[in-house]
Design a protein around this motif. Structure first.
Motif, PDB file in Angstrom:
ATOM      1  N   TRP A 214       2.474   0.439 -12.769  1.00  0.00           N
ATOM      2  CA  TRP A 214       3.023  -0.494 -11.618  1.00  0.00           C
ATOM      3  C   TRP A 214       3.699   0.323 -10.314  1.00  0.00           C
TER       4      TRP A 214
ATOM      5  N   ASP B 186      -9.193   2.220  -3.071  1.00  0.00           N
ATOM      6  CA  ASP B 186     -10.234   3.250  -2.358  1.00  0.00           C
ATOM      7  C   ASP B 186     -11.412   3.260  -3.172  1.00  0.00           C
ATOM      8  N   ARG B 187     -11.336   2.794  -4.636  1.00  0.00           N
ATOM      9  CA  ARG B 187     -12.542   3.096  -5.290  1.00  0.00           C
ATOM     10  C   ARG B 187     -13.373   1.781  -5.395  1.00  0.00           C
ATOM     11  N   VAL B 188     -13.083   0.741  -4.487  1.00  0.00           N
ATOM     12  CA  VAL B 188     -13.902  -0.568  -4.487  1.00  0.00           C
ATOM     13  C   VAL B 188     -15.264  -0.273  -4.729  1.00  0.00           C
TER      14      VAL B 188
ATOM     15  N   PHE C 180       0.622  -1.130  -0.059  1.00  0.00           N
ATOM     16  CA  PHE C 180       0.024   0.119  -0.056  1.00  0.00           C
ATOM     17  C   PHE C 180       1.002   1.248   0.156  1.00  0.00           C
ATOM     18  N   VAL C 181       2.077   0.988   0.316  1.00  0.00           N
ATOM     19  CA  VAL C 181       2.991   2.290   0.242  1.00  0.00           C
ATOM     20  C   VAL C 181       3.768   2.388  -0.937  1.00  0.00           C
ATOM     21  N   MET C 182       4.294   1.377  -1.259  1.00  0.00           N
ATOM     22  CA  MET C 182       5.108   1.310  -2.489  1.00  0.00           C
ATOM     23  C   MET C 182       4.234   1.032  -4.013  1.00  0.00           C
ATOM     24  N   GLY C 183       3.014   0.462  -3.869  1.00  0.00           N
ATOM     25  CA  GLY C 183       2.306   0.004  -4.947  1.00  0.00           C
ATOM     26  C   GLY C 183       2.718  -1.464  -5.342  1.00  0.00           C
ATOM     27  N   LEU C 184       1.921  -1.889  -6.536  1.00  0.00           N
ATOM     28  CA  LEU C 184       2.018  -3.197  -6.966  1.00  0.00           C
ATOM     29  C   LEU C 184       3.099  -3.522  -7.555  1.00  0.00           C
ATOM     30  N   GLY C 185       3.663  -2.718  -8.162  1.00  0.00           N
ATOM     31  CA  GLY C 185       4.947  -3.059  -8.849  1.00  0.00           C
ATOM     32  C   GLY C 185       5.938  -3.334  -7.685  1.00  0.00           C
TER      33      GLY C 185
ATOM     34  N   TYR D 162       0.006  -0.261 -17.486  1.00  0.00           N
ATOM     35  CA  TYR D 162      -0.375   0.227 -16.206  1.00  0.00           C
ATOM     36  C   TYR D 162       0.567   0.773 -15.270  1.00  0.00           C
TER      37      TYR D 162
ATOM     38  N   MET E  76       3.438  -9.045 -10.976  1.00  0.00           N
ATOM     39  CA  MET E  76       2.548  -8.876 -11.873  1.00  0.00           C
ATOM     40  C   MET E  76       3.250  -7.654 -12.857  1.00  0.00           C
TER      41      MET E  76
ATOM     42  N   ASP F   9      -5.526  -6.343  -4.479  1.00  0.00           N
ATOM     43  CA  ASP F   9      -5.443  -6.634  -5.929  1.00  0.00           C
ATOM     44  C   ASP F   9      -5.844  -5.471  -6.692  1.00  0.00           C
ATOM     45  N   LEU F  10      -6.733  -4.701  -6.008  1.00  0.00           N
ATOM     46  CA  LEU F  10      -7.278  -3.539  -7.066  1.00  0.00           C
ATOM     47  C   LEU F  10      -6.055  -2.417  -7.012  1.00  0.00           C
ATOM     48  N   GLY F  11      -5.880  -1.791  -8.148  1.00  0.00           N
ATOM     49  CA  GLY F  11      -4.763  -0.738  -8.086  1.00  0.00           C
ATOM     50  C   GLY F  11      -5.333   0.452  -7.217  1.00  0.00           C
ATOM     51  N   ARG F  12      -6.663   0.780  -7.400  1.00  0.00           N
ATOM     52  CA  ARG F  12      -7.419   1.756  -6.699  1.00  0.00           C
ATOM     53  C   ARG F  12      -8.320   1.138  -5.532  1.00  0.00           C
TER      54      ARG F  12
END
Lengths: 533, 263
Positions: free
Chosen positions: B107, A109-111, A30-35, B105, A40, A104-107
């Protein structure tokens, strides 16, 4: 202190370690992101958080609607003792799937967006709504377990009044989204291996979820029997096992009928990774348990039943992972294998599920009958033929999975030899170069600069990027660029970059090579715009 | 009128003007110009001796827009497939579904977005200007216009080329037709184009199932209610036979209360 140490058991240590790793992974996610937290990528946008957390989490919770329907619609009263633990399992399963979705959702907060922005053409939109509504149904079905110990009579009466409508809604919503999870993949033709891509995916997903959901009920009964000293309702579970046999048979018929009609199994040789995974999944996860559970000695034996149900559940997990991940590896540009953090999050969610179940079993009204602690302890039977068969099947499956996993090397990315680019010979006249540009003269300038693309572009190999990737933006006006002043224009990142005396004549040598001397009277007219066409 | 882009690979000299113009207009930082990424919405790949400009195909019936649960991606009647980043919740179904593997994306960002070519809709198209890439092309290898006109133009070029071109306009029928069309002198499968894509629009694959849901809900509710009614009626009659007379209010003492007692 001694009392404290007595609470440290092997599984508690494992759980604590898993949750700690999961907590770290959560922060990174949640701090650094999905990458930073997952493997993925653009080439592989869905990983195990979809493949396991959501597909498996929701699928294994299918016991919830089947058991409530059995008791409340078909009035098979003898299954009532397992309704509550099953509803609890299902409720936890959905909550954990939703938690997985938030990872998994990129955002995340918009679920909630699908509630207000609708796209009825999207399978995911339909699943979103069904899961949302069914989780509400499960929460209501679960609520008596929490309301009873609290002694809230009125809400309990209201809930009881709505039992049957809730069950009906649950069956409807579950049928829809369990099958739609399969429909998600219908839009992947050519991107999912033929073993798993099928127009029958919705039907197959529904049937396999029912079989696995019921098997999960069997497993969950065994685990609660072991953990809480519950009496094991063996005859009851045997009844469920019979249903599993029927559903698995139906599933295999539909699956092979479909595979056959598409000739997907022609030339099947068990050599490729996909063929091995498919064989493992179908043979050990569906066919073998179907045979085993149809044999009374296995079905009626604790160990035999437990092992067979475990086979169904593991086969189900393999099927969902094959559909979402491994079946797609072959057609994607990149190879995907989850990071340890993806595993840690998934394992933590599973772990949280176990802990929540244990807490609920302890503090809420999950088991409505008396606990029969001393008399009916879970006992390991020895030497029974049914138990032996079950253990053998399960062990073979385990070994086969390990062997397949070891053999399944990361598929070598086809090394595409870079094709040498032949220079495309172009006649200068074939190029429609932008018009000549006139850079306006500054105060101390000897005069305007007329720039001709014609004398700056190599006809044999034109490359706009030489100048336009840097400080001569295409979409900017000449005035905008020239306003930087003469030092900047003569600098290394503008004209001076090439006009240095080596690559092209030096700008210092002869001003009039570029600058048109100022006319003595008229003011400089600089009107040219860049390529603002 | 539906607008489109026609890229004639035989005319491309590989100057990368389109790539740079795209980066400039969309304020994308410099980066690789050879592969599509979240920073490069049109890229120039060099394959089989040709310069192949890649970009979003702007399908006539796009898979990405059909799968998006919140409708963040939309096909406009004028041609482009546009993206509303304020709606997107980041499920990445569009990326998984796109038959051309176009959407990318962010990422590495904490609040990522999907990135792809939008045919300069906001920046230029809306104001009546053609996309930046087509204006930057010095050889008219990539041109902008009405889709029907461009198809006619492409066909006449193939006819007039005397075998110079492969006899195929890529994008005419692929994935149900796209608003980005290609002409080439080399077979498209050698250029890395997904030549095996369905000719049918992709959204149909899921719509065939989704469109049956209302009927299914109707039939299934009748079945479920029927089963429940028959079973509970039978149980009641059984109980009646046993001498357990349900009270005057059939519902009150019948199955409602019983299911409530230990639900």
């Amino acid at each position: 202190m001694a009392r404290l140490w007595s609470k440290v058991t092997f599984w508690r240590v494992v759980a604590a370690a898993t949750l700690a790793a999961g907590a770290y992974a959560t922060v990174v996610r949640f701090v650094m992101g999905l990458g930073a937290s997952s493997n993925m990528s653009d080439g592989f946008p869905w990983g195990i958080w979809i493949g396991f957390d959501i597909l498996v989490g929701v699928g294994l919770a299918a016991g919830g609607f089947t058991i409530t329907a059995t008791v409340h619609l078909l009035d098979l009263e003898r299954y009532r003792p397992i309704v509550r633990p099953t509803v609890l399992t299902a409720f936890l399963g959905y909550l954990l799937a939703i938690a997985g979705l938030l990872f998994d959702l990129g955002r995340p907060d918009r679920v909630w967006h699908p509630m207000f922005w609708w796209n009825p053409h999207s399978v995911m939109f339909e699943i979103g709504w069904c899961v949302m509504l069914y989780t509400t149904v499960l929460a209501l079905e679960f609520s008596p377990m929490i309301l009873e110990p609290l002694g809230y009579r009125k809400p309990l009466r209201v809930i009881h009044l709505f039992t049957v409508p809730l069950v009906l809604a649950g069956v409807m919503l579950s049928t829809l989204h369990q099958s739609s999870l399969g429909s998600l993949f219908l839009i992947f033709p050519g991107k999912l291996h033929a073993f798993w891509y099928s127009l029958w995916l919705p039907v197959l997903f529904f049937l396999s979820a029912v079989a696995a959901g019921l098997s999960m009920v069997i497993l969950e009964s065994f685990l609660s029997a072991r953990a809480f000293g519950r009496r094991l309702e063996l005859p009851l579970l045997e009844g469920l096992a019979r249903v599993v046999v029927v559903v698995l048979t139906l599933y295999l018929v539909v699956r092979f009928q479909d595979l056959g009609s598409r000739s997907a199994l022609d030339g099947f040789a068990l050599t490729t990774g996909e063929e091995q995974l498919f064989a493992l999944e179908v043979f050990f996860g569906s066919f073998l348990p179907m045979i085993l559970l149809s044999l009374p000695p296995v079905r009626r034996d604790r160990t035999g039943l437990f092992c067979s149900a475990l086979l169904v559940v593991l086969g189900f997990v393999l099927n969902r992972l094959n559909t979402a991940v491994t079946g797609r590896e072959g057609t994607m540009d990149t190879v995907y294998f989850p990071t340890w953090m993806e595993f840690a999050v998934t394992a933590s969610l599973v772990c949280a599920g176990f802990i929540a179940f244990a807490l609920a079993a302890r503090y809420l009204n999950v088991f409505t009958e008396e606990p029969a602690r001393s008399d009916h302890r879970f006992q390991e039977p020895r030497g029974k033929i049914g138990a032996r068969i079950g253990q053998l099947a399960l062990t073979t499956f385990g070994v086969a999975i390990v062997v397949a996993a070891l053999k399944l090397k990361t598929p070598a990315v086809a090394a595409v030899a870079p094709v040498p680019a032949e220079p495309v010979a172009t006649k200068r006249s074939a190029l429609t170069l932008p018009p000549d540009l006139t850079f306006p003269a500054g105060k101390d300038s000897p005069g305007v600069v007329k720039f001709k693309h014609r004398s700056h572009v190599s006809a044999g190999r034109p490359d706009c990027a030489v100048c336009h990737a840097g400080s001569f933006p295409m979409m900017k006006t000449v005035q905008g660029i020239a306003s930087a002043g003469s030092d900047r224009m003569h600098g290394a990142d503008r004209c001076g970059g090439c006009h240095d005396g080596k690559r092209a004549f030096a700008y210092k040598e002869y001003c009039e090579a570029c600058h048109t001397p100022r006319p003595k009277t008229a003011a400089p007219s600089a009107t040219a715009r860049g390529t603002g066409r | 009128m539906s607008l489109a882009i026609l890229t004639d690979l035989t005319r491309c000299v590989g100057c990368r003007g389109c790539v740079l113009a795209c980066k400039e207009i969309n304020e994308l930082p410099a980066g690789s110009t050879e592969r599509l990424s979240s920073l490069t919405w049109t890229a120039l790949e060099r394959r089989a001796g040709l310069n192949v400009r890649r970009q979003c195909m702007h399908c006539v019936e796009p898979a990405c827009a059909s799968v998006c649960p919140v409708g963040a991606l939309k096909k406009l009647p004028s041609g482009p497939v546009v993206y509303n980043e304020r709606l997107c919740m980041g499920c990445r179904y569009c990326m998984a579904a796109c038959p051309f593997r176009v959407p990318k994306y962010e990422w590495d960002k904490q609040l990522p977005r999907v990135r792809k070519c939008v045919m300069c809709y906001d920046k230029r198209l809306k104001n009546g200007k053609p996309p930046a890439c087509t204006t930057a092309c010095p050889t008219q290898a990539t041109v902008f216009g009405n889709r029907d006109d461009l198809i006619r133009e492409a066909r006449s070029r193939i006819r007039a080329g005397n075998g110079r071109y492969v006899d195929r306009v890529f994008g005419l029928e692929e994935a149900g037709g796209t608003s980005v069309l290609y002409l080439s002198s080399v077979p498209f499968d050698k250029l890395g184009f997904p030549t095996a894509v369905d000719r049918e629009p992709y959204p149909l694959l899921t719509w065939k199932v989704l469109s049956k849901i209302p009927d299914f809900v109707g039939v299934w509710s009748v079945v479920l209610l029927g089963v429940w009614w028959i079973v509970s009626r039978r149980m009641e009659l059984e109980r009646h036979g046993e001498g357990e007379h349900p009270g005057a209010d059939r519902r009150g003492s019948g199955r409602w209360q019983r299911s409530g007692s230990s639900g």
